[in-house]
Design a protein around this motif. Structure first.
Motif, short mmCIF file in Angstrom:
data_model
loop_
_atom_site.label_atom_id
_atom_site.label_comp_id
_atom_site.label_asym_id
_atom_site.label_seq_id
_atom_site.Cartn_x
_atom_site.Cartn_y
_atom_site.Cartn_z
N GLU A 26 0.80 -1.23 0.00
CA GLU A 26 0.00 0.00 0.00
C GLU A 26 0.83 1.27 0.00
O GLU A 26 0.37 2.32 -0.45
N TRP A 27 2.06 1.22 0.42
CA TRP A 27 2.91 2.40 0.48
C TRP A 27 3.22 2.97 -0.91
O TRP A 27 3.59 4.14 -1.02
N VAL A 28 3.05 2.21 -1.99
CA VAL A 28 3.41 2.72 -3.32
C VAL A 28 2.55 3.91 -3.73
O VAL A 28 2.99 4.75 -4.52
N LEU A 29 1.32 4.03 -3.22
CA LEU A 29 0.48 5.17 -3.58
C LEU A 29 1.05 6.48 -3.07
O LEU A 29 0.78 7.54 -3.64
N ALA A 30 1.84 6.43 -2.01
CA ALA A 30 2.45 7.65 -1.48
C ALA A 30 3.49 8.21 -2.45
O ALA A 30 3.80 9.40 -2.42
N ASP A 31 4.01 7.37 -3.34
CA ASP A 31 5.06 7.78 -4.26
C ASP A 31 4.53 8.34 -5.58
O ASP A 31 5.31 8.87 -6.37
N ILE A 32 3.23 8.20 -5.84
CA ILE A 32 2.68 8.67 -7.12
C ILE A 32 1.40 9.45 -6.87
O ILE A 32 0.70 9.23 -5.88
N TRP A 56 -4.97 12.16 -15.03
CA TRP A 56 -6.09 11.43 -14.45
C TRP A 56 -5.64 10.18 -13.74
O TRP A 56 -6.02 9.91 -12.62
N ILE A 57 -4.78 9.37 -14.37
CA ILE A 57 -4.31 8.12 -13.78
C ILE A 57 -2.81 8.00 -13.97
O ILE A 57 -2.29 8.34 -15.02
N ALA A 58 -2.14 7.51 -12.94
CA ALA A 58 -0.71 7.19 -13.02
C ALA A 58 -0.52 5.82 -12.40
O ALA A 58 -1.07 5.53 -11.33
N ALA A 59 0.23 4.96 -13.08
CA ALA A 59 0.42 3.58 -12.60
C ALA A 59 1.89 3.28 -12.41
O ALA A 59 2.75 3.73 -13.18
#
Length: 148
Positions: free
Chosen positions: A27-33, A40-43
């Motif tokens: 879940e920590w990866v969302l803090a990086d993007i 609109w979206i970044a993956a």
């Protein structure tokens, strides 16, 4: 023609202030993007940031297909890409006033797999109640394997 293998929609799970979807073990990866309004979206591996800053509430539907699904041309916006999911599961993450909440995990059934994904967006409105007043968005996330 591809078919839906599995789908999940919990009508009680409305995400307030959606940040994105993520592998629950990472879940920590969302803090990086963070996707801006134009993107609109970044993956990245194990996470997809979804910019829904203009919508207070989102209802998500996950679909698992055995091949590419048909396009949904009547929706407001569509994004397609791919994402590696280490655990083979995905969960919605919302944040508000320093707190974080999570939706139910959706199991794609395969670990360490790169998934194709199409995300469709539709903002709801009705007659004179425009989407910016209603502030409710539907998101359909359709996954299918990169190799069939």
């Amino acid at each position: 023609m591809a078919k839906i293998i599995s789908e999940m929609l919990d009508r009680r799970e409305i995400q307030k202030y959606l940040e994105g979807v993520v592998d629950p073990d990472m879940e920590w990866v969302l803090a990086d993007i963070h996707a801006d309004a134009e993107e609109w979206i970044a993956a990245v591996d194990n996470g997809i940031s979804i910019n829904e800053d203009d919508s207070e509430r989102c209802l998500l539907k996950y679909e698992l297909w055995d091949g590419p699904p048909p396009l949904l041309t009547s929706w407001d916006r569509t994004w397609t890409g791919s994402v590696l999911l280490t655990s083979g599961r995905i969960v919605a993450v919302s944040g508000y006033s320093g707190g974080t909440s999570y939706g139910a995990a959706f199991d794609l059934g395969r670990r360490d797999t790169i998934w194709n994904i199409a995300i469709h967006r539709k903002s709801l409105g009705h007659d004179e109640f425009t989407p910016d007043i209603v502030s409710f968005t539907l998101l359909k996330l359709r996954f299918w394997p990169t190799t069939v």
